[in-house]
Design an enzyme around this catalytic site. Structure first.
Site, PDB file in Angstrom:
ATOM      1  N   THR A  40      11.245  56.776  -8.021  1.00  0.00           N
ATOM      2  CA  THR A  40      12.067  57.910  -8.402  1.00  0.00           C
ATOM      3  C   THR A  40      11.515  58.536  -9.679  1.00  0.00           C
ATOM      4  O   THR A  40      10.596  58.001 -10.303  1.00  0.00           O
ATOM      5  CB  THR A  40      13.528  57.481  -8.614  1.00  0.00           C
ATOM      6  OG1 THR A  40      13.576  56.461  -9.608  1.00  0.00           O
ATOM      7  CG2 THR A  40      14.140  56.976  -7.312  1.00  0.00           C
ATOM      8  N   TYR A  41      12.116  59.640 -10.093  1.00  0.00           N
ATOM      9  CA  TYR A  41      11.655  60.404 -11.248  1.00  0.00           C
ATOM     10  C   TYR A  41      11.556  59.514 -12.485  1.00  0.00           C
ATOM     11  O   TYR A  41      12.545  58.879 -12.877  1.00  0.00           O
ATOM     12  CB  TYR A  41      12.612  61.567 -11.508  1.00  0.00           C
ATOM     13  CG  TYR A  41      12.159  62.506 -12.583  1.00  0.00           C
ATOM     14  CD1 TYR A  41      11.081  63.360 -12.366  1.00  0.00           C
ATOM     15  CD2 TYR A  41      12.799  62.550 -13.812  1.00  0.00           C
ATOM     16  CE1 TYR A  41      10.655  64.233 -13.342  1.00  0.00           C
ATOM     17  CE2 TYR A  41      12.383  63.421 -14.805  1.00  0.00           C
ATOM     18  CZ  TYR A  41      11.320  64.258 -14.560  1.00  0.00           C
ATOM     19  OH  TYR A  41      10.903  65.125 -15.540  1.00  0.00           O
ATOM     20  N   PRO A  42      10.366  59.437 -13.108  1.00  0.00           N
ATOM     21  CA  PRO A  42      10.170  58.465 -14.194  1.00  0.00           C
ATOM     22  C   PRO A  42      10.627  58.919 -15.587  1.00  0.00           C
ATOM     23  O   PRO A  42      10.846  58.085 -16.448  1.00  0.00           O
ATOM     24  CB  PRO A  42       8.659  58.240 -14.187  1.00  0.00           C
ATOM     25  CG  PRO A  42       8.095  59.506 -13.666  1.00  0.00           C
ATOM     26  CD  PRO A  42       9.107  60.033 -12.678  1.00  0.00           C
TER      27      PRO A  42
END
Length: 176
Positions: A40-42
């Protein structure tokens, strides 16, 4: 069990384990997010998941459980470890649910976790190590606590006292 990763805690753990700089650590999850679509978005400051994300987590665990049969090289050690842990979680149920699924702990984005997608091509280098780190933390977060037995003995020899402390892992819990 430790909480899920946000970017700062991921950078600290990667520095502790691999001696990576913050920039190098950010590059790997960004590639895993942009190119491979496996994380997922880091760039997040949250270590929680939204409360309506439980079904998605169950799907992700199902994907990790089925990973060895979907990959051509089903003998990969890490993938087999993920599958065993996912089967255990799906059979026994998830622990720490109230702590992990917390809407109040979410800012713009939620914690860094695997998406459930398998890599299209073989991961290598930093991407593989970071994906393994995030996936193990994701799986461990839903396991029960590790239980230790602590023993302390004081031995007297003449006029001197010697204290000996030991601990033994009784139930591995999330450490498994």
């Amino acid at each position: 069990a430790p909480p899920l990763f946000d970017l700062t805690s991921l950078q600290r753990e990667a520095n502790r384990r691999f001696s990576w700089s913050a920039r190098r650590t950010l590059s790997a999850p960004q590639r895993c997010y942009d190119r491979h679509k496996i994380l997922t978005y880091p760039r997040t400051s949250s270590r929680c998941l939204p409360s309506d994300y439980q079904d998605t987590v169950t799907e992700t665990l199902g994907s990790l459980r089925d990973a060895p049969s979907k990959l051509s090289n089903g003998s990969d050690g890490e993938i087999a470890d993920y599958a065993r842990a996912a089967v255990n979680l799906l059979d026994r149920g998830l622990e720490n649910v109230a702590r992990i699924f917390d809407d109040a702990g979410i800012s713009d984005h939620f914690a860094i976790i695997p998406t459930g997608n398998l890599p299209e091509s073989e991961l290598s280098g930093d991407d593989k190590r970071l994906f393994d780190l995030v996936t193990r933390r994701f799986l461990g977060a839903f396991h029960p606590p590790a239980r230790w037995e602590r023993v302390e003995r004081i031995t007297r020899v003449g006029e001197a006292d010697f204290r000996t402390r030991a601990r033994a892992l009784m139930e591995p819990g999330w450490r498994a």
